[in-house]
Scaffold this motif. Structure first.
Motif, PDB file in Angstrom:
ATOM      1  N   SER A 208       0.606  -1.193   0.055  1.00  0.00           N
ATOM      2  CA  SER A 208       0.163  -0.031  -0.090  1.00  0.00           C
ATOM      3  C   SER A 208       0.775   1.310   0.147  1.00  0.00           C
ATOM      4  O   SER A 208       0.325   2.348  -0.084  1.00  0.00           O
ATOM      5  CB  SER A 208      -0.924  -0.004   1.200  1.00  0.00           C
ATOM      6  OG  SER A 208      -0.258  -0.065   2.254  1.00  0.00           O
ATOM      7  N   ASN A 209       2.225   1.182   0.204  1.00  0.00           N
ATOM      8  CA  ASN A 209       2.966   2.206  -0.014  1.00  0.00           C
ATOM      9  C   ASN A 209       3.106   2.776  -1.508  1.00  0.00           C
ATOM     10  O   ASN A 209       2.887   4.014  -1.431  1.00  0.00           O
ATOM     11  CB  ASN A 209       4.457   1.940   0.169  1.00  0.00           C
ATOM     12  CG  ASN A 209       5.060   1.925   1.688  1.00  0.00           C
ATOM     13  OD1 ASN A 209       5.254   2.947   2.283  1.00  0.00           O
ATOM     14  ND2 ASN A 209       4.831   0.961   2.355  1.00  0.00           N
ATOM     15  N   VAL A 210       2.928   1.986  -2.525  1.00  0.00           N
ATOM     16  CA  VAL A 210       2.797   2.441  -3.716  1.00  0.00           C
ATOM     17  C   VAL A 210       1.261   2.140  -4.534  1.00  0.00           C
ATOM     18  O   VAL A 210       1.007   2.918  -5.319  1.00  0.00           O
ATOM     19  CB  VAL A 210       3.736   1.315  -4.771  1.00  0.00           C
ATOM     20  CG1 VAL A 210       5.105   1.624  -4.296  1.00  0.00           C
ATOM     21  CG2 VAL A 210       3.401  -0.202  -4.638  1.00  0.00           C
ATOM     22  N   ALA A 211       0.329   1.530  -3.770  1.00  0.00           N
ATOM     23  CA  ALA A 211      -0.864   1.400  -4.172  1.00  0.00           C
ATOM     24  C   ALA A 211      -2.028   1.607  -3.123  1.00  0.00           C
ATOM     25  O   ALA A 211      -2.652   0.331  -2.802  1.00  0.00           O
ATOM     26  CB  ALA A 211      -0.997   0.055  -5.014  1.00  0.00           C
ATOM     27  N   PRO A 212      -2.105   2.565  -2.385  1.00  0.00           N
ATOM     28  CA  PRO A 212      -2.871   2.835  -1.198  1.00  0.00           C
ATOM     29  C   PRO A 212      -4.442   2.436  -1.607  1.00  0.00           C
ATOM     30  O   PRO A 212      -5.097   1.989  -0.813  1.00  0.00           O
ATOM     31  CB  PRO A 212      -2.657   4.159  -0.719  1.00  0.00           C
ATOM     32  CG  PRO A 212      -2.156   4.899  -1.897  1.00  0.00           C
ATOM     33  CD  PRO A 212      -1.261   3.934  -2.526  1.00  0.00           C
ATOM     34  N   ARG A 213      -4.937   3.205  -2.777  1.00  0.00           N
ATOM     35  CA  ARG A 213      -6.161   2.893  -3.204  1.00  0.00           C
ATOM     36  C   ARG A 213      -6.419   1.516  -3.475  1.00  0.00           C
ATOM     37  O   ARG A 213      -7.520   1.013  -2.949  1.00  0.00           O
ATOM     38  CB  ARG A 213      -6.604   3.791  -4.528  1.00  0.00           C
ATOM     39  CG  ARG A 213      -6.525   5.305  -4.356  1.00  0.00           C
ATOM     40  CD  ARG A 213      -7.011   6.108  -5.282  1.00  0.00           C
ATOM     41  NE  ARG A 213      -6.539   7.355  -5.308  1.00  0.00           N
ATOM     42  CZ  ARG A 213      -7.210   8.449  -4.630  1.00  0.00           C
ATOM     43  NH1 ARG A 213      -8.483   8.020  -3.821  1.00  0.00           N
ATOM     44  NH2 ARG A 213      -7.046   9.576  -4.400  1.00  0.00           N
ATOM     45  N   SER A 214      -5.574   0.958  -4.068  1.00  0.00           N
ATOM     46  CA  SER A 214      -6.274  -0.557  -4.415  1.00  0.00           C
ATOM     47  C   SER A 214      -6.099  -1.511  -3.188  1.00  0.00           C
ATOM     48  O   SER A 214      -6.856  -2.175  -3.044  1.00  0.00           O
ATOM     49  CB  SER A 214      -4.896  -1.190  -5.327  1.00  0.00           C
ATOM     50  OG  SER A 214      -4.948  -0.138  -6.390  1.00  0.00           O
ATOM     51  N   PHE A 215      -5.049  -1.231  -2.191  1.00  0.00           N
ATOM     52  CA  PHE A 215      -5.126  -2.086  -0.990  1.00  0.00           C
ATOM     53  C   PHE A 215      -6.281  -1.682  -0.011  1.00  0.00           C
ATOM     54  O   PHE A 215      -6.879  -2.677   0.606  1.00  0.00           O
ATOM     55  CB  PHE A 215      -3.936  -2.145  -0.214  1.00  0.00           C
ATOM     56  CG  PHE A 215      -2.766  -2.883  -0.958  1.00  0.00           C
ATOM     57  CD1 PHE A 215      -2.650  -4.118  -0.248  1.00  0.00           C
ATOM     58  CD2 PHE A 215      -2.022  -2.626  -1.928  1.00  0.00           C
ATOM     59  CE1 PHE A 215      -1.673  -5.083  -0.814  1.00  0.00           C
ATOM     60  CE2 PHE A 215      -0.990  -3.325  -2.355  1.00  0.00           C
ATOM     61  CZ  PHE A 215      -1.042  -4.665  -2.006  1.00  0.00           C
ATOM     62  N   ARG A 216      -6.654  -0.485  -0.071  1.00  0.00           N
ATOM     63  CA  ARG A 216      -7.779   0.034   0.793  1.00  0.00           C
ATOM     64  C   ARG A 216      -9.182  -0.699   0.083  1.00  0.00           C
ATOM     65  O   ARG A 216      -9.960  -1.223   0.991  1.00  0.00           O
ATOM     66  CB  ARG A 216      -8.250   1.616   0.547  1.00  0.00           C
ATOM     67  CG  ARG A 216      -9.506   1.955   1.130  1.00  0.00           C
ATOM     68  CD  ARG A 216      -9.708   1.703   2.589  1.00  0.00           C
ATOM     69  NE  ARG A 216     -11.027   1.889   3.134  1.00  0.00           N
ATOM     70  CZ  ARG A 216     -11.639   2.960   3.679  1.00  0.00           C
ATOM     71  NH1 ARG A 216     -10.769   3.994   3.921  1.00  0.00           N
ATOM     72  NH2 ARG A 216     -12.818   3.012   3.979  1.00  0.00           N
ATOM     73  N   ARG A 217      -9.112  -0.477  -1.294  1.00  0.00           N
ATOM     74  CA  ARG A 217     -10.374  -1.404  -1.751  1.00  0.00           C
ATOM     75  C   ARG A 217     -10.247  -2.894  -1.592  1.00  0.00           C
ATOM     76  O   ARG A 217     -11.472  -3.560  -1.300  1.00  0.00           O
ATOM     77  CB  ARG A 217     -10.438  -1.254  -3.425  1.00  0.00           C
ATOM     78  CG  ARG A 217     -11.694  -1.757  -4.145  1.00  0.00           C
ATOM     79  CD  ARG A 217     -12.016  -0.969  -5.543  1.00  0.00           C
ATOM     80  NE  ARG A 217     -12.902  -1.666  -6.074  1.00  0.00           N
ATOM     81  CZ  ARG A 217     -14.331  -1.337  -5.752  1.00  0.00           C
ATOM     82  NH1 ARG A 217     -14.537  -0.451  -5.017  1.00  0.00           N
ATOM     83  NH2 ARG A 217     -15.174  -2.065  -6.217  1.00  0.00           N
ATOM     84  N   LEU A 218      -9.066  -3.726  -1.605  1.00  0.00           N
ATOM     85  CA  LEU A 218      -9.089  -5.004  -1.141  1.00  0.00           C
ATOM     86  C   LEU A 218      -9.575  -5.208   0.083  1.00  0.00           C
ATOM     87  O   LEU A 218     -10.247  -6.186   0.474  1.00  0.00           O
ATOM     88  CB  LEU A 218      -7.797  -5.351  -1.368  1.00  0.00           C
ATOM     89  CG  LEU A 218      -7.389  -6.908  -1.120  1.00  0.00           C
ATOM     90  CD1 LEU A 218      -8.091  -7.854  -2.060  1.00  0.00           C
ATOM     91  CD2 LEU A 218      -5.850  -7.219  -0.835  1.00  0.00           C
ATOM     92  N   CYS A 219      -9.157  -4.268   1.234  1.00  0.00           N
ATOM     93  CA  CYS A 219      -9.558  -4.534   2.385  1.00  0.00           C
ATOM     94  C   CYS A 219     -11.055  -4.350   2.646  1.00  0.00           C
ATOM     95  O   CYS A 219     -11.841  -5.213   3.256  1.00  0.00           O
ATOM     96  CB  CYS A 219      -8.814  -3.709   3.358  1.00  0.00           C
ATOM     97  SG  CYS A 219      -7.000  -3.953   3.678  1.00  0.00           S
ATOM     98  N   ASP A 220     -11.665  -3.217   2.009  1.00  0.00           N
ATOM     99  CA  ASP A 220     -12.910  -3.116   1.959  1.00  0.00           C
ATOM    100  C   ASP A 220     -14.056  -4.267   1.274  1.00  0.00           C
ATOM    101  O   ASP A 220     -14.759  -4.739   2.231  1.00  0.00           O
ATOM    102  CB  ASP A 220     -13.547  -1.949   1.309  1.00  0.00           C
ATOM    103  CG  ASP A 220     -13.129  -0.569   1.870  1.00  0.00           C
ATOM    104  OD1 ASP A 220     -12.773  -0.616   3.156  1.00  0.00           O
ATOM    105  OD2 ASP A 220     -13.117   0.491   1.329  1.00  0.00           O
ATOM    106  N   LEU A 221     -13.604  -4.776   0.170  1.00  0.00           N
ATOM    107  CA  LEU A 221     -14.229  -5.989  -0.506  1.00  0.00           C
ATOM    108  C   LEU A 221     -14.191  -7.213   0.590  1.00  0.00           C
ATOM    109  O   LEU A 221     -15.088  -8.034   0.533  1.00  0.00           O
ATOM    110  CB  LEU A 221     -13.536  -6.260  -1.793  1.00  0.00           C
ATOM    111  CG  LEU A 221     -13.781  -4.986  -2.811  1.00  0.00           C
ATOM    112  CD1 LEU A 221     -13.187  -5.406  -4.001  1.00  0.00           C
ATOM    113  CD2 LEU A 221     -15.518  -5.130  -3.185  1.00  0.00           C
ATOM    114  N   SER A 222     -12.950  -7.577   0.984  1.00  0.00           N
ATOM    115  CA  SER A 222     -12.599  -8.769   1.826  1.00  0.00           C
ATOM    116  C   SER A 222     -13.536  -8.452   2.911  1.00  0.00           C
ATOM    117  O   SER A 222     -14.123  -9.676   3.609  1.00  0.00           O
ATOM    118  CB  SER A 222     -11.266  -8.933   1.838  1.00  0.00           C
ATOM    119  OG  SER A 222     -10.529  -8.936   0.879  1.00  0.00           O
ATOM    120  N   ARG A 223     -13.408  -7.431   3.614  1.00  0.00           N
ATOM    121  CA  ARG A 223     -14.199  -7.122   5.020  1.00  0.00           C
ATOM    122  C   ARG A 223     -15.910  -7.273   4.906  1.00  0.00           C
ATOM    123  O   ARG A 223     -16.379  -7.740   5.787  1.00  0.00           O
ATOM    124  CB  ARG A 223     -13.864  -5.967   5.821  1.00  0.00           C
ATOM    125  CG  ARG A 223     -12.375  -6.221   6.356  1.00  0.00           C
ATOM    126  CD  ARG A 223     -11.995  -5.022   7.448  1.00  0.00           C
ATOM    127  NE  ARG A 223     -12.125  -3.842   6.674  1.00  0.00           N
ATOM    128  CZ  ARG A 223     -12.061  -2.794   6.865  1.00  0.00           C
ATOM    129  NH1 ARG A 223     -12.154  -2.406   8.247  1.00  0.00           N
ATOM    130  NH2 ARG A 223     -11.987  -1.510   6.159  1.00  0.00           N
TER     131      ARG A 223
END
Length: 301
Positions: A208-223
């Motif tokens: 998420s250092n380089v892709a913060p939006r993508s990892f935030r989305r991964l967390c949201d979708l997974s949770r």
């Protein structure tokens, strides 16, 4: 305090001469906040904490606390090989404004399970800050077994664990200890989506250092238990996961950050990315740019 969602283990940017780059650090913080991350770790292993001098450590933590201004929790890495030194550092980061301490198992000394329990209880009993346990045996040489976590998880000042082992049985055992007062956080980007689909609270991420939006989305979708969408995004990030493990962390992620215009390198004994991986790095950087654009267009779930 509840630590959840997408939390970035921040890399520390240096100038071309190896000095701390505080202007780049401010940009790092702003990019993370703009990307929607839900917490930040300052001076962890990804942040090259072992190479930072005390004034530098204090400076980047103070700047982070000021820049974040309470919008997300700021965790400071305070785990050292000696218990009393860890306690003193945890007190110091409290004075600098950190919200919690991320405390790795004592590196190199390889304590027993009883030693680990006594170590963490002493830190928690000091009551300087809420602490998050951190298990990463590949770096420290000691694996905090489930018995130790069971003995510690109900302590009122121990609010969670970052588990960097990637095996499903370990995560399953930890999830049985999850409670409103004890968060289970993955510390392994490639398996974090699966961990959160199974019930983990979030991820402390390198990528998420380089892709913060993508990892935030991964967390949201997974949770949200949107397994199909989570798995699709996970698969789309597979090349990034592979690249981040191509050489020891944080070498690959700092190469990508440099490609994005942030920072110049690392401090010895860490060296820059091997030239043989330069083409792979550029390809992954292009994929990251595309992923971030897609995540921006997708918005919140």
């Amino acid at each position: 305090m509840r630590i959840t969602g997408c939390i970035t283990a921040l890399a520390t940017p240096f100038e071309a001469d190896g000095e701390l780059d505080t202007d780049a650090w401010r940009r790092v913080l702003d990019r993370q906040l703009d990307g929607g991350v839900e917490g930040l770790v300052v001076a962890g292993s990804t942040g090259e904490a072992a190479s930072l001098f005390e004034p530098e450590y204090d400076a980047i933590l103070r700047l982070a606390v000021e820049r974040v201004a309470g919008r997300v929790p700021v965790l400071a890495g305070t785990g050292l090989s000696n218990t009393q030194k860890t306690i003193e550092l945890t007190r110091r980061v409290r004075a600098l404004g950190a919200d919690a301490a991320l405390v790795v198992t004592p590196p190199y000394v390889r304590p027993t399970t009883d030693g680990l329990i006594a170590h963490y209880r002493a830190i928690a009993d000091d009551n300087a800050l809420p602490i998050v346990l951190y298990n990463v045996p590949s770096r420290t040489g000691v694996d905090m077994d489930i018995a130790a976590v069971e003995a510690l998880h109900s302590h009122p000042n121990i609010i969670g664990i970052k588990e960097a082992r990637s095996d499903s049985p370990r995560m399953s055992a930890l999830l049985r200890l999850r409670s409103p007062n004890f968060a289970i956080l993955s510390g392994d980007d490639p398996t974090a989506g699966r961990a959160m689909l199974a019930g983990a609270d979030g991820l402390i991420s390198v990528g998420s250092n380089v892709a913060p939006r993508s990892f935030r989305r991964l967390c949201d979708l997974s949770r949200a238990r949107r397994s199909g969408d989570s798995q699709a995004l996970d698969q789309a990030m597979a090349d990034l996961y592979d690249f981040l493990g191509i050489e020891p962390n944080p070498i690959p992620v700092k190469a990508l950050l440099h490609q994005q215009g942030i920072g110049y390198g690392l401090r010895l004994p860490l060296t820059s990315l091997s030239p043989e991986y330069a083409n792979t790095m550029r390809q992954v950087a292009e994929q990251v740019e595309s992923l971030e654009s897609q995540a921006l267009r997708a918005g919140s779930i």
